[in-house]
Each structure stands twice: as C-alpha cells, then as structure tokens.
Design an enzyme around this catalytic site. Structure first.
Site: not given
Length: 324
Positions: A204, A212, A226
């Site tokens: 992503s 974020h 991630k």
C-alpha cells in the site's frame, strides 16, 4: 518406500491414482485410452519414463490427486495467497481464465473461504502465520503473488449520524505484525526454499509516513509492518515486483490510464486511487516482463475517460527505476 504417481500424457490436468511401491520392483500400469504404450511415473526422488505396459509390481492404491501432465510443463504455475480477498479473487480468476499460459493455485485460510471461490482442488487451505501449513501450496511453483493482509474490524456501536469517526480493532493473533510481517516473511522463506522464480507482493502507498492514518487503525501500525516485509523481500535475492497500490476501489479495470510513482509522491496529487481489477492485471503482467523484476513502485490511475487506458505494460514497467 517410494511414492509413485502415474501421469497420463493425454490431458492437461488429469485425475490420477497415487500408488505406493511396496517392493521397489517392476511397475504395472493399465492400458491408456488412446492406446499409448507410454506413461509417466513421478516419484519422490525422480521421474521415470516407462515404455512397457505389463510389468508386474506390488502397488497399493492410496488416494486420488490432481497432477499436471506434460502439456503443463510449458505453463507457469502461480500461487495467489489471500485468494478469497476482494483483489485476490480477481487475480485467481484471471489466472484461471488464462489457462493456456498459467496453472493457477490459490491459498486461503479456511474451508469456508475455499468454498467461497469455488472449492477447486487447486485451492489450498493454510495459515500464513504457521510456516509449515503453507509449504504444500508453494511446492512446485514458478511464481507467487502475495495478496494477504491484516484486516481491521469496526467496533460496534458506531452511529454516523452522531458524527465522529469509527474505531477499529484487530482480532487476537491477526495484528499486522503477525499477518503482514510474520505471515509474509513465512511466504517469502518458503518460496525461496522451493526455488520460486519470482514474487509479486501487493502493499500500500503511505509507508513513508509513520503518521499515516492507516497506522493508527487498531494501533496496528499496518504500513510499518508491510514496509518491513517489502524490505525483507527486496533483500531475499528472489526476483521481485513490489506494487504499492493507492486507495482500492471496487470498480471495473482496464478502462483507465495507469500511473506509477515512488516514495508516496502520488499521494500529493489527485491521482491516488486505483480499481482492484487494475491491480490484479498489473500483478499478472508483472510475471511476463523482465522490466518488472527487481522493481518497487506506487500504482494509481487517472480518472475514467481522462488519458488513454493502459495496454502496453512493458512500457509501464520500463518507466520504473526504483528497486525499493
């Protein structure tokens, strides 16, 4: 005790009987429907070509399995993990539709999820958090497409009419650290051990920003984990393609101009979303071009009817210069 599998030459994917040799002696096999005198036997250590039909052996039938014939040797065997997810389903379906080029496999976590996507024998059930459970799905692969991800759950009691934002949580054992880091690391390690030739990993955009909003969901720091898995893949030595998708939309793919970027620069523009169908297509196209290997990039699309729908994926991948 050697395990031997008879693989007929007459179908692209045949149901055959697995037999176990109990004496390491001669092989007995039945007449093929096309009157051929040849069969293939694949055992745990070798593949033996046998050109005689009526030799005797002590075999006992053990189970019926799906195996690929010689016709499949020219195809790429590709596993989609997270195959029951909204994007994973699309990738799995696209691979099945292109059966002249690919032998598709799927990996899901539960039998219920397997049935959700048709319940075919090429769908394996395993838990990416448990390394041993995914090994059967990864053996014999040419490529792996990773679409697994932790998914937060909205807490009950949220009333949009009252304003404010909903709150989310992750189930015990299903936090991003366990799914997006450990689970993806397990997949990469298993793929490396099995000699997989390429891994496509879908992540992503937003990973360059520790603050974020996605990181605050359920206090999971999902983009952090991630990103850690992406770095692990980039350092693994396996040819890879890392796709950091923009906001995913449940819209038709193939009708927009795709845009690639780096370091979350696209988040500063109006071009920061993408249809799941387009992400799925890029995953598959990445398997076809050398220009996609050892690349990491952000992916989004222009609004529909603005620009020209992307068809030349080699040119798209050639724009990318970033390895991470």
């Amino acid at each position: 005790m050697a395990t031997v599998t008879r693989v007929p030459l007459i179908s692209s994917l045949s149901t055959v009987t697995t037999k176990t040799c109990t004496a390491h002696c001669h092989i007995k096999f039945t007449h093929l429907p096309d009157s051929s005198s040849h069969s293939f036997y694949a055992c745990s250590s070798s593949i033996a070509f046998v050109a005689k039909r009526n030799r005797e052996c002590c075999f006992r039938t053990s189970r019926v399995v799906k195996v690929s014939s010689m016709a499949d040797l020219s195809k790429s065997t590709v596993l989609v993990t997270g195959a029951a997810g909204r994007t994973g389903q699309i990738v799995y379906k696209k691979l099945k539709e292109r059966s002249d080029h690919y032998v598709a496999r799927g990996l899901v976590r539960t039998e219920e999820s397997k049935e959700k996507i048709g319940g075919a024998d090429d769908v394996f059930v395993g838990d990416i958090r448990e390394a041993d459970s995914i090994i059967p799905a990864i053996q014999g692969l040419d490529a792996l497409i990773i679409l697994t991800s932790a998914v937060p759950t909205m807490k009950s009691g949220y009333d949009p009419s009252q304003g404010g934002r909903p709150e989310f949580y992750f189930e015990d054992g299903a936090y991003p650290e366990q799914v997006d880091w450990i689970g993806q690391k397990n997949q990469i390690d298993a793929a490396k051990a099995a000699g997989v030739k390429q891994i496509v990993l879908v992540g992503s955009m937003g990973g360059t920003n520790l603050n974020h909003p996605l990181n605050s969901l359920g206090n999971g720091n999902i983009l952090v984990w991630k990103r850690k898995a992406e770095q692990y893949l980039a350092d693994s030595g396996i040819p890879y393609t890392i796709i950091r998708a923009g906001g995913l939309q449940d819209k038709e793919g193939g009708i927009r101009e795709l845009v690639v970027g780096k370091d979350d620069e696209l988040l500063e523009t109006e071009t920061r979303t993408i249809a799941r169908g387009d992400v799925a297509e890029v995953c598959i196209q990445a398997l076809q071009f050398e220009e996609a290997k050892f690349k990491a990039f952000d992916l989004a699309s222009k609004p529909e009817k603005i620009g020209t729908p992307t068809k030349d994926f080699k040119a798209l991948f050639s724009q990318i210069t970033t390895r991470f």
